[in-house]
Scaffold this active site. Structure first.
Site, PDB file in Angstrom:
ATOM      1  N   HIS A   7       0.509   4.326   1.517  1.00 14.32           N
ATOM      2  CA  HIS A   7      -0.355   4.929   2.529  1.00 14.32           C
ATOM      3  C   HIS A   7      -0.398   6.444   2.391  1.00 14.32           C
ATOM      4  O   HIS A   7       0.638   7.082   2.163  1.00 14.32           O
ATOM      5  CB  HIS A   7       0.148   4.580   3.938  1.00 14.32           C
ATOM      6  CG  HIS A   7      -0.045   3.141   4.293  1.00 14.32           C
ATOM      7  ND1 HIS A   7      -1.266   2.630   4.636  1.00 14.32           N
ATOM      8  CD2 HIS A   7       0.833   2.105   4.342  1.00 14.32           C
ATOM      9  CE1 HIS A   7      -1.129   1.325   4.900  1.00 14.32           C
ATOM     10  NE2 HIS A   7       0.130   0.986   4.724  1.00 14.32           N
ATOM     11  N   LYS A  25      -3.032  -1.286  11.903  1.00 18.06           N
ATOM     12  CA  LYS A  25      -4.158  -0.772  11.142  1.00 18.06           C
ATOM     13  C   LYS A  25      -5.313  -1.752  10.972  1.00 18.06           C
ATOM     14  O   LYS A  25      -6.280  -1.457  10.282  1.00 18.06           O
ATOM     15  CB  LYS A  25      -3.675  -0.304   9.778  1.00 18.06           C
ATOM     16  CG  LYS A  25      -2.705   0.852   9.863  1.00 18.06           C
ATOM     17  CD  LYS A  25      -2.327   1.338   8.480  1.00 18.06           C
ATOM     18  CE  LYS A  25      -1.165   2.302   8.517  1.00 18.06           C
ATOM     19  NZ  LYS A  25       0.133   1.635   8.787  1.00 18.06           N
ATOM     20  N   ILE A  81       0.834  -1.196   0.000  1.00 25.93           N
ATOM     21  CA  ILE A  81       0.000   0.000   0.000  1.00 25.93           C
ATOM     22  C   ILE A  81       0.879   1.261   0.000  1.00 25.93           C
ATOM     23  O   ILE A  81       1.879   1.316   0.726  1.00 25.93           O
ATOM     24  CB  ILE A  81      -0.898   0.043   1.272  1.00 25.93           C
ATOM     25  CG1 ILE A  81      -1.729  -1.236   1.414  1.00 25.93           C
ATOM     26  CG2 ILE A  81      -1.784   1.295   1.275  1.00 25.93           C
ATOM     27  CD1 ILE A  81      -2.735  -1.455   0.319  1.00 25.93           C
ATOM     28  N   GLU A 102       8.818  -0.229   9.979  1.00 23.06           N
ATOM     29  CA  GLU A 102       7.614  -1.039   9.766  1.00 23.06           C
ATOM     30  C   GLU A 102       6.614  -0.172   9.028  1.00 23.06           C
ATOM     31  O   GLU A 102       6.949   0.942   8.605  1.00 23.06           O
ATOM     32  CB  GLU A 102       7.083  -1.552  11.104  1.00 23.06           C
ATOM     33  CG  GLU A 102       6.822  -0.488  12.146  1.00 23.06           C
ATOM     34  CD  GLU A 102       6.309  -1.084  13.447  1.00 23.06           C
ATOM     35  OE1 GLU A 102       5.476  -2.000  13.400  1.00 23.06           O
ATOM     36  OE2 GLU A 102       6.741  -0.642  14.520  1.00 23.06           O
TER      37      GLU A 102
END
Lengths: 122, 482, 423
Positions: free
Chosen positions: B49, B255, B47, B343
């Protein structure tokens, strides 16, 4: 002495369940089979089981590195690994034609090993 | 003697390498595995983000937003598969709505654009397959999906084209600083390299590299905790379930489970979050996958049947207790730069991490920009998405493209040959898979892996028995049977 | 650009038999083109070097390559054209069917045909669909991949083997790997029965004392780079592993033989309706899909156990396609009568029958959902019992058939044909 043996027929993919009755080592009754192959198979299976061996054999200069082979007829079941040992010990040169005998009298069974595929030379 | 040695060929290391290759430094990159992109970079959500999630003021927040913008800029230049599909953060209870607002506000502080709070109805209009339970959602237009392999490999190739030397299969076993301030980096195969600057971008192993230098004032022992995330990847048949990346309101462990299309058209669900003791504990578990399926089925009305799952996998987050990126020069060891705790959103941030690290290096060892820096990298030519006429041209120029090897993904010998012969080319089955997707389809390499192994052996001039899936012990086939 | 009456996609047993069927029914050999993606005709038979093929077709027991060679010889004798190493990229329906294919010699080919026969075969179910937890090391192969390595390349993919799934390929590979020097430690089967043919259980497992663990599955895979072992556990009636029954098997290889899936990407791409049960196209009595002029046969239609039946079905598809080409201008046929699979019958091929296109006899093939002993297969026309065939045993692993005669349906206004299993 009477003995009853249950077998699954391997004569064809039907896989009939066959009952064989033996008396003193001799077959006295075969039932459950649906054809002659089953009868023959059952009688042989309880007295002298045999199998066709299929394998591969090394080819030199062929389009494939190995050729598929089979024993021309069945061999005694307890000789399967002896047959394999001999198949593993040799190689043949391309070209190979389908049906070509590659080993005669394999492992002293009186049966030949034949090619089941054509291999062209490259 | 190197000016800079990067330890770790993940997305951070490769982005740093590319950024450093803009200046005249002599740069090397050491990767323990036989290929780049073998750790966390290969097993994550893929992703880009938007950046509303990170705590305002953190390095993480800053680099996320910057990284996302850089991705946009770099994707066309480096042929990185990136799609701006937008994201929705779902809220299932009325009580959760203030948290959505919080997330929105946080995004605004972080500088994220294109955020919008939606009612449940609006969210469903935008993405009809989400759960009828959704009470509200945060829409993030700047969220995207990116191919993590594509990003890492593009960076590495471009870095290599610009002079970075890649050492793959070199596991670092020691780092020491000499009296002259020069670092000696030793590898398990006996190689010892000298360098002025060391960049520790070793992912979950970055604590080990950090701790190779004796503890002293300004250089305290570091601990990185691997936190496992499991994923399920669905067949492309399920790829159209959602158009947006669907998040759930974040919990204590990150998340939450996301449901997203991938940039290549599959459907991905994940990740779980579980602290694991080992740094290579990437086994999936029944409990993990079951939990994932349960969580994901909360987001969407109808999750596709599990028989459409083509593979499951797990990756490890390089978690640091501070939950922020630690990117700094050691106060105790000048010239030693940690890039640790990377991360999520590490993948998105990676281009910005590269930029940030390059600035740190420039302060330590100022150098001029190269005049001949090649900023454009063309990806491997693929048949996918081309018109018939374009395909005809490709095939007539290179007949190897007409020889389809991977049937599921329609990958030809032409693409596989390119994967092997490019800079930082593939030498393993997994390496080919990550570069051109051969074996990544629904049969998962059943048909094509023997053929890819054969091509690798032929092109690398080694017997097929020596071809590996990835690491040295990952033997694919033993010798001949005869 | 190439124009043909009939293009057959796939040169395996189905494709070859379909071509011969079409020629037998009057189509000129040069009006047919077979497209085969491999370097040779024969499809998967090339790697099935075991025997047991051909008992129905040739009344003798052949190996896979021998069976394929017999068909290949006929294709060559009849001068039916074929292209090897040619991958079909797409099929499109229109006034004519448009097929885009490519190969290394000719590049991209645009082919137009009046009729198409789908004969692409099937593929193995991957690990993902099985949801086996654990690491993802080297040493996990589908049984078919292992078969390719051993039989075509002469390479051994492992020395100590556990096989998950007792489908025929798994059983055959237990046998083959044993003969070639590997140790097969166990075959685990999720279901309480084997998915393979009984003869294979005897010849491949019992002959070599390989344990068949029914109602068992692999619950963990160990080894980070190469497989080092697997954990196998017993499962309950719902196929859920039973805690406490786990047993570790040390091995370097895990073979997966967990079913086959018809390979229908091309079919889906051109709008063909697939059956959710078989994964293959829904066809009528002529083996024709919902797109007129597109036929399907063999494993792409539904997975078969016996190549002999594939050949039979494919021959019929070929014959029907020739008829279609001949009668292209004929008016649309009536709606078909649905053939309903009920009470233990999972599916039927065909799924509909148009009486005006029916031959004197129509074979309906089907599979059952579980093992049965001492039952009857009943055929109903609407609610009237037409036929009841006693069966001593039936199993999901073995395809069954019933035959319907044209006269059975004559002068009756039948709305549905129902096939059921009854006690």
């Amino acid at each position: 002495m009477k003995e009853k043996r249950e077998l699954t027929c391997i004569g064809c993919p039907m896989g009939c369940q066959i009952t064989v009755v033996l008396k003193d080592g001799l077959v006295t009754d075969v039932s459950g089979n649906t054809c002659k192959i089953g009868d023959t198979y059952a009688r042989e299976e309880v007295t002298n089981p045999r199998r066709t061996v299929t394998s591969i054999l090394k080819v030199v200069d062929g389009e494939l590195p190995v050729v598929s082979v089979k024993t021309g007829e069945t061999v005694p079941k307890d000789r399967i690994f002896a047959v394999m040992e001999e198949i593993n010990s040799i190689s043949v040169e391309a070209p190979v034609s389908i049906g070509q005998v590659l080993i005669e009298n394999v492992a002293d069974t009186g049966v030949s090993v034949v090619a089941t595929r054509e291999i062209k030379k490259v | 003697m190197f000016d800079v040695l990067i330890i770790g060929g993940g997305v951070s290391g490769c982005c740093i390498a590319r950024e450093l290759s803009k200046r005249t430094w002599k740069v090397g990159l050491l990767e323990a595995e036989p290929d780049i992109c073998e750790g966390t970079s290969k097993a994550n959500s893929g992703i880009a983000h938007a950046g509303f999630d990170a705590k305002p003021g953190t390095l993480m927040a800053k680099l996320n937003v910057r990284g996302n913008a850089l991705l946009e800029e770099l994707a066309p230049k480096l042929d990185i598969p990136l799609k701006r599909n937008g994201a929705l953060v779902l809220c299932f209870e009325e009580e959760g709505l203030p948290k959505l607002q919080e997330l929105y506000d946080r995004g605004v502080i972080n500088g994220v654009k294109n955020l919008k709070l939606l009612s449940g109805k609006e969210a469903r209009e935008l993405e009809p397959s989400i759960s009828p339970e959704v009470k509200g959602a945060l829409y993030a237009g700047d969220s995207g999906i990116v191919c993590p392999f594509g990003l890492t490999i593009a960076m590495a190739e471009n870095a290599a084209e610009n002079g970075v030397e890649f050492f793959r299969g070199y596991r670092v076993t020691g780092v020491e600083q000499g009296d002259n301030g020069i670092y000696r980096v030793s590898c398990d195969n006996g190689l010892v390299l000298e360098t002025k600057v060391v960049i520790n971008a070793a992912g979950v192993y970055s604590d080990r590299i950090h701790n190779m230098l004796p503890e002293k004032e300004g250089h305290m022992t570091m601990e990185i905790h691997p936190r496992k995330g499991e994923y399920c990847l669905y067949d492309k048949q399920a790829g159209n379930l959602v158009q947006h990346t669907i998040f759930q309101l974040p919990g204590a462990y990150g998340k939450g489970t996301l449901v997203t299309p991938t940039v290549h058209g599959n459907l991905l669900i994940g990740p779980t979050a579980e602290d694991v003791p080992e740094k290579n504990a990437v086994a999936t578990t029944r409990a993990g996958v079951d939990k994932l399926l349960l969580n994901a089925s909360r987001s969407v009305d109808k999750l596709p049947p599990t028989k459409q799952v083509i593979t499951s996998f797990a990756g490890l987050r390089a978690h640091h207790a501070d939950h922020d990126f630690i990117i700094e020069e050691s106060a105790g060891y000048p010239g030693f730069i940690d890039v640790a705790g990377i991360e999520s959103p590490g993948l998105t941030s990676a281009p910005a991490i590269g930029e940030y690290v390059a600035e740190l290096v420039q302060e330590i060892l100022p150098a001029a920009l190269k005049e001949n820096f090649k900023e454009v990298r063309k990806g491997i030519v693929t048949l996918e998405g081309k018109t018939l006429e374009e395909k005809k041209t490709i095939v007539s120029e290179n007949p190897a493209y007409a020889n389809i090897i991977c049937r599921c993904e329609s990958i030809s010998e032409g693409e596989i040959l390119a994967a092997i012969h490019r800079p930082v080319g593939a030498t393993t089955l997994d390496g080919v898979k990550r570069r051109v997707r051969a074996g990544m389809g629904r049969c998962q390499g059943g048909f094509c892996s023997p053929k890819v192994v054969e091509i690798l052996a032929r092109e690398l001039g080694i017997p097929v028995e020596e071809v590996r899936k990835s690491g040295e012990a990952s033997v694919i086939i033993y010798g001949g049977v005869k | 650009m190439i124009r043909k009456s009939l293009v057959i996609i796939g040169g395996g047993p189905a494709g070859m038999a379909a071509a011969l069927g079409a020629v037998e029914n009057g189509l000129a050999p040069d009006e047919i083109l077979i497209l085969e993606r491999d370097k040779r005709l024969g499809g998967i038979l090339n790697q099935c070097i075991h025997n047991g093929f051909g008992l129905h077709t040739f009344k003798e027991e052949l190996t896979g390559p021998e069976y394929a060679a017999r068909y290949e010889a006929q294709i060559k004798a009849k001068k039916i054209s074929y292209k090897l190493g040619t991958m079909v990229m797409s099929i499109r329906d229109g006034e004519e069917k448009e097929i885009i294919a490519m190969n290394g010699q000719e590049g991209i080919l645009e082919i137009y045909a009046k009729a198409v026969i789908l004969a692409m075969g099937c593929r193995e179910r991957p690990r993902g669909a099985l949801n086996i937890p654990g690491y993802r090391p080297a040493g996990i192969f589908s049984a078919g991949t292992a078969q390719y390595y051993v039989n075509m390349e002469g390479k051994l993919p492992g020395k100590e083997v556990v096989i998950l799934g007792s489908g025929d390929i798994g059983l055959i590979m237990a046998h083959r790997m044993t003969l070639e020097g590997a140790k097969v430690k166990a075959v685990a089967e999720l279901m309480p029965y084997s998915g393979g043919l009984k003869r294979n259980i005897v010849q491949c497992l019992q002959d070599f004392d390989i344990p068949l663990l029914l109602s068992h599955t692999v619950v963990d895979i160990h080894g980070k780079e190469r497989v080092e072992g697997v954990t196998i556990a017993k499962v309950d009636e719902k196929s859920a592993p039973i805690p406490g029954t786990e047993k570790y098997y040390s091995c370097d290889t895990l073979l997966l033989s967990c079913g086959l899936i018809p390979e229908n990407e091309l079919s889906l791409g051109c709008g063909i309706t697939l059956s959710p049960v078989t994964g293959g196209p829904v066809v009528n009595e002529s083996l024709e899909t919902n797109i007129p002029g597109v036929f399907a046969c063999g494993n792409v239609l539904h997975v078969h156990d016996l190549v002999d039946f594939v050949s039979g079905e494919a021959k019929e598809a070929g014959e029907r396609s020739a008829e279609y080409v001949r009668n292209l201008s004929a008016p649309e046929a009536e709606e078909g009568i649905p053939v309903l699979a009920e009470n233990g019958v999972r599916y039927t091929v065909p799924a509909t029958i148009r009486t005006q296109h029916m031959k004197e006899s129509q074979t309906i093939r089907f599979r059952v959902g579980k093992e049965y002993r001492g039952v009857k297969v009943c055929v109903y026309l609407d609610n009237t019992l037409l036929r009841s065939i006693p069966k001593r045993t039936m199993a999901p692993g073995e395809m069954e058939k019933v035959v319907l005669l044209k006269k059975d349906l004559a002068d009756r206004n039948v709305k549905s044909i129902r096939i059921t299993v009854e006690e």
